[in-house]
Design an enzyme around this catalytic site. Structure first.
Site, PDB file in Angstrom:
ATOM      1  NE  ARG A  15      58.090  52.789  38.954  1.00 45.31           N
ATOM      2  CZ  ARG A  15      56.871  52.576  38.502  1.00 45.31           C
ATOM      3  NH1 ARG A  15      55.950  52.528  39.405  1.00 45.31           N
ATOM      4  NH2 ARG A  15      56.907  52.367  37.251  1.00 45.31           N
ATOM      5  CB  SER A  99      53.452  54.717  37.268  1.00 43.31           C
ATOM      6  OG  SER A  99      52.233  54.228  36.828  1.00 43.31           O
ATOM      7  CG  HIS A 100      50.741  53.168  40.534  1.00 40.71           C
ATOM      8  ND1 HIS A 100      51.273  52.340  39.684  1.00 40.71           N
ATOM      9  CD2 HIS A 100      50.750  52.266  41.742  1.00 40.71           C
ATOM     10  CE1 HIS A 100      51.847  51.143  40.039  1.00 40.71           C
ATOM     11  NE2 HIS A 100      51.617  51.236  41.237  1.00 40.71           N
ATOM     12  CE  LYS A 109      55.884  53.604  33.665  1.00 42.17           C
ATOM     13  NZ  LYS A 109      54.631  53.476  33.451  1.00 42.17           N
ATOM     14  CG  ASP A 243      48.409  55.247  35.559  1.00 37.71           C
ATOM     15  OD1 ASP A 243      48.120  55.686  34.543  1.00 37.71           O
ATOM     16  OD2 ASP A 243      49.168  54.201  35.364  1.00 37.71           O
ATOM     17  CG  ASP A 245      52.436  56.745  34.020  1.00 38.85           C
ATOM     18  OD1 ASP A 245      51.445  56.349  34.592  1.00 38.85           O
ATOM     19  OD2 ASP A 245      53.401  56.052  33.475  1.00 38.85           O
ATOM     20  CG  ASP A 247      50.802  53.961  31.794  1.00 41.53           C
ATOM     21  OD1 ASP A 247      50.155  54.239  32.844  1.00 41.53           O
ATOM     22  OD2 ASP A 247      51.932  53.313  31.764  1.00 41.53           O
ATOM     23  NE  ARG A 248      48.195  51.151  35.455  1.00 42.50           N
ATOM     24  CZ  ARG A 248      48.050  50.802  36.967  1.00 42.50           C
ATOM     25  NH1 ARG A 248      47.579  49.696  37.321  1.00 42.50           N
ATOM     26  NH2 ARG A 248      48.409  51.582  38.239  1.00 42.50           N
ATOM     27  CG  HIS A 331      49.658  48.320  31.906  1.00 39.84           C
ATOM     28  ND1 HIS A 331      50.042  49.510  31.280  1.00 39.84           N
ATOM     29  CD2 HIS A 331      49.966  48.052  32.908  1.00 39.84           C
ATOM     30  CE1 HIS A 331      50.685  49.925  32.345  1.00 39.84           C
ATOM     31  NE2 HIS A 331      50.521  49.101  33.469  1.00 39.84           N
TER      32      HIS A 331
END
Length: 454
Positions: A15, A99-100, A109, A243, A245, A247-248, A331
């Site tokens: 990242r 992500s965020h 990832k 978020d 991507d 995933d949450r 998560h």
């Protein structure tokens, strides 16, 4: 480019700022290194909606193909859609997302076949070493036979698979507001929620990696404000925020009040235990609410407590054969989803639970929200170890109090508990406290903060 990989290769992912810290030339080296470390004949690659993501993703794919690896490109996807592809195709995978994080960031990832995580101890350190070596000596010689790049659509299959894991047959009509934050939820939600008896009110579904409305980080209360206002204004049954991507997932009730991720963990745990015949192990990190292990036991399951961090959750999921795992950070991990995290599957469970009875969400989740929590409070300290020792000295030896060191210091009594743990990257101590009532929580919180900040 000249790059300091120690600044962008983190504990669990890559990242950094694009193009200042990394660019497509480095992404290509990462692709070659990933091919080398996994030893795979084929991999799958996907990306989010950030402006830099398509180019970085394609460069990574070419880097892997240079090493003779066949690459399946699934294009725009959420992180859990990439995990689906890795699991369903049984291929190592790479997801390009930050992500965020703000728009100027991007990342990768990585996972092995079956969505098994890749971190520092499971291949990421080797990938960094190879890329660093090639930065100095030049890219490796291409394989004798170059791999192919093939496009594949997985969105409908991903959506169908998720829906197969939740009984949605008795869901009553519901009105749901979804804030996608201009992230990948705007791409996946219409497909996953298709054919369900839902009136969908979309917010910020336009894919825009510059995040023009608010950051795609619902863990920050400021980014939930729009959703909290919209749900009661629409007379909706609930609101869901994803978020960047996707995933949450974060949930607000019909009044616009946030539902804690611990309450969602407890609710989903009860449902997954019922789906598995009333038995099974459920993983939770040590700063989730006490409600979670209580509900797990009440529903016939075995709770297992872990350190904070998805690598610890996934490792314990694999070790124990757990059916489900949840974290305070929203998560949610499922055995039937290759032990990977998927906020979308958690959202479907919430819709099924709410839609399977007549009451409002606030009443439904009340049974899973039994205590008062402080939330995470960060304090900047010069001497983390010294302040932790001071907290320990203040409570050690008191009657009816237990201490443990699983992750920082946890101090527990019959009516309350708190955890203080150091940040790995900043001079911070993080406090989480919980008690049976607001007054006790406030007293414990303030008492500990005075020790931390002395």
């Amino acid at each position: 480019m000249t790059a300091d990989l120690s600044q962008i290769v983190k504990a669990y992912d890559v990242r950094g700022v694009v193009p200042d810290q990394w660019d497509e030339s480095l992404a290509r080296l990462f692709g070659a290194a990933f091919a080398e470390v996994t030893g795979a004949a084929a991999i799958v690659v996907g990306h989010d909606m950030r402006p830099s993501s398509p180019g970085l993703s394609r460069a990574f794919a070419h880097g892997a193909a240079d090493r003779g690896v066949h690459v399946t490109e699934i294009g725009l996807c959420s992180t859990d859609q990439l995990y689906y592809a890795s699991g369903a195709l049984n291929l190592p995978g790479a997801m390009f997302t930050a992500s965020h994080n703000p728009a100027q960031y991007n990342g990768i990832k990585l996972c092995r076949a079956g969505a098994a995580p890749v971190g520092q101890d499971t291949g990421l350190a080797q990938i960094r070493e190879l890329a660093e070596g090639w930065l100095e000596s030049g890219a490796p010689r291409p394989a004798a036979e170059r791999g192919t790049l093939t496009a594949r659509e997985t969105l409908d299959d991903y959506a169908a698979y998720l829906r197969s894991l939740v009984d949605l047959t008795s869901v009553r009509p519901l009105k749901v507001v979804v804030d996608a934050g201009n992230g990948m939820g705007g791409h996946t939600v219409p497909h996953v929620f298709a054919d369900l008896p839902l009136t969908l009110v979309p917010m910020y579904f336009e894919l825009d990696g510059t995040f023009p409305n608010h950051e795609a980080n619902p863990l920050d209360p400021a980014n939930l404000v729009d959703l909290q206002k919209r749900v009661p204004a629409e007379g909706a049954d609930l609101g869901i925020a994803f978020d960047g991507d996707a995933d949450r997932c974060f949930v607000v009730d019909e009044n616009g009040d946030p539902v804690s991720p611990s309450a969602i963990t407890a609710l989903v745990a009860a449902r997954e235990l019922a789906r598995n015949g009333g038995t099974g192990t459920v993983i939770h990190n040590l700063i989730t609410s006490r409600t979670v292990p209580e509900v797990v036991r009440e529903n016939g399951g075995t709770p297992e407590r872990t350190r904070v961090g998805h690598s610890f959750i996934k490792a314990e999921m694999a070790r124990t054969g757990a059916i489900f795992g949840g974290e305070h950070s929203a998560h949610y991990y499922f055995k039937d989803f290759w032990n990977a995290d998927t906020g979308m599957l958690a959202a479907l469970h919430v819709l099924a639970a709410l839609g399977g009875q007549q009451g409002p969400l606030s009443s439904l989740v009340a049974q899973y929200d039994r205590y008062t929590g402080s939330g995470e409070i960060n304090s900047t300290v010069a001497d983390q170890n010294g302040r932790l020792a001071a907290v320990r000295a203040a409570y050690e030896g008191r009657p009816d109090i237990t201490l443990d060191d699983l992750d920082g210091l946890t101090v527990a009594a019959p009516g309350w508990w708190f955890n203080v743990r150091p940040s790995n990257t900043e001079p911070l101590l993080r406090l989480n406290a919980e008690a049976e009532d607001e007054a006790t929580m406030t007293r414990i919180r303030d008492e500990v903060l005075s020790l931390i900040r002395a």
